[in-house]
Design a protein around this motif. Structure first.
Motif, short mmCIF file in Angstrom:
data_model
loop_
_atom_site.label_atom_id
_atom_site.label_comp_id
_atom_site.label_asym_id
_atom_site.label_seq_id
_atom_site.Cartn_x
_atom_site.Cartn_y
_atom_site.Cartn_z
N SER A 174 0.81 -1.22 0.00
CA SER A 174 0.00 0.00 0.00
C SER A 174 0.85 1.27 0.00
CB SER A 174 -0.94 0.01 1.20
OG SER A 174 -0.20 -0.01 2.40
N GLU A 200 -9.22 6.22 6.94
CA GLU A 200 -10.18 5.39 6.20
C GLU A 200 -9.63 5.08 4.80
OE1 GLU A 200 -14.81 5.43 4.63
OE2 GLU A 200 -14.10 7.07 5.89
N ASN A 239 -7.12 2.34 4.94
CA ASN A 239 -7.79 1.05 5.11
C ASN A 239 -8.40 0.56 3.80
OD1 ASN A 239 -7.22 0.85 7.86
ND2 ASN A 239 -9.09 1.89 8.45
N ILE A 240 -9.00 1.46 3.04
CA ILE A 240 -9.59 1.09 1.75
C ILE A 240 -8.50 0.60 0.80
CG2 ILE A 240 -10.74 1.99 -0.32
CD1 ILE A 240 -12.28 3.90 1.60
N GLU A 295 -5.65 -0.81 1.58
CA GLU A 295 -5.26 -2.15 2.04
C GLU A 295 -6.27 -3.20 1.57
OE1 GLU A 295 -2.59 -3.23 3.71
OE2 GLU A 295 -1.66 -1.27 4.03
N GLU A 296 -7.56 -2.89 1.73
CA GLU A 296 -8.61 -3.84 1.35
C GLU A 296 -8.60 -4.11 -0.16
OE1 GLU A 296 -12.26 -2.19 2.83
OE2 GLU A 296 -11.66 -2.45 4.93
N GLU A 331 -5.70 -6.34 -1.01
CA GLU A 331 -6.02 -7.72 -0.60
C GLU A 331 -6.96 -8.37 -1.60
OE1 GLU A 331 -7.49 -7.74 3.41
OE2 GLU A 331 -5.62 -6.87 4.19
N GLN A 332 -7.94 -7.60 -2.09
CA GLN A 332 -8.90 -8.13 -3.06
C GLN A 332 -8.19 -8.49 -4.37
OE1 GLN A 332 -12.14 -5.48 -3.93
NE2 GLN A 332 -13.17 -6.96 -5.24
N HIS A 360 -6.26 -11.69 -3.64
CA HIS A 360 -7.17 -12.81 -3.46
C HIS A 360 -7.69 -13.32 -4.82
CE1 HIS A 360 -10.20 -15.37 -1.63
NE2 HIS A 360 -11.11 -14.82 -2.42
#
Length: 83
Positions: A4, A43, A46-47, A49-50, A53-54, A57
């Motif tokens: 990130s 925030e 965090n977005i 990072e998510e 990860e997506q 994945h």
């Protein structure tokens, strides 16, 4: 270094929306918003990072990094041209 950190994160005030807006150009469109600059940045992190990860994945290749491109000085040059 976390993946990130390779992406520029921007939080700026929006006169139109009357709030802070966070975005991560190059990684995703849109972002987050709120009345507290630090909370919006948290925030936004965090977005980011998510989303990374997506991508991982789903086995997708991440977009090219946007950090290390000296965007701050480039934006400053543009701002000075408007004065």
């Amino acid at each position: 270094m976390k993946p990130s950190t390779r992406y520029v994160k921007i939080v700026e005030w929006s006169d139109e929306d009357q709030c802070y807006v966070g975005s991560c150009p190059g990684l995703f469109y849109g972002g987050c918003h709120g009345n507290n600059e630090q909370e919006v940045f948290s925030e936004l992190c965090n977005i980011v990072e998510e989303i990374i990860e997506q991508y991982q994945h789903e086995g997708k290749t991440l977009p090219l990094p946007t950090s290390g491109q000296d965007y701050a000085n480039e934006m400053l040059k543009i701002a000075w041209q408007r004065v």
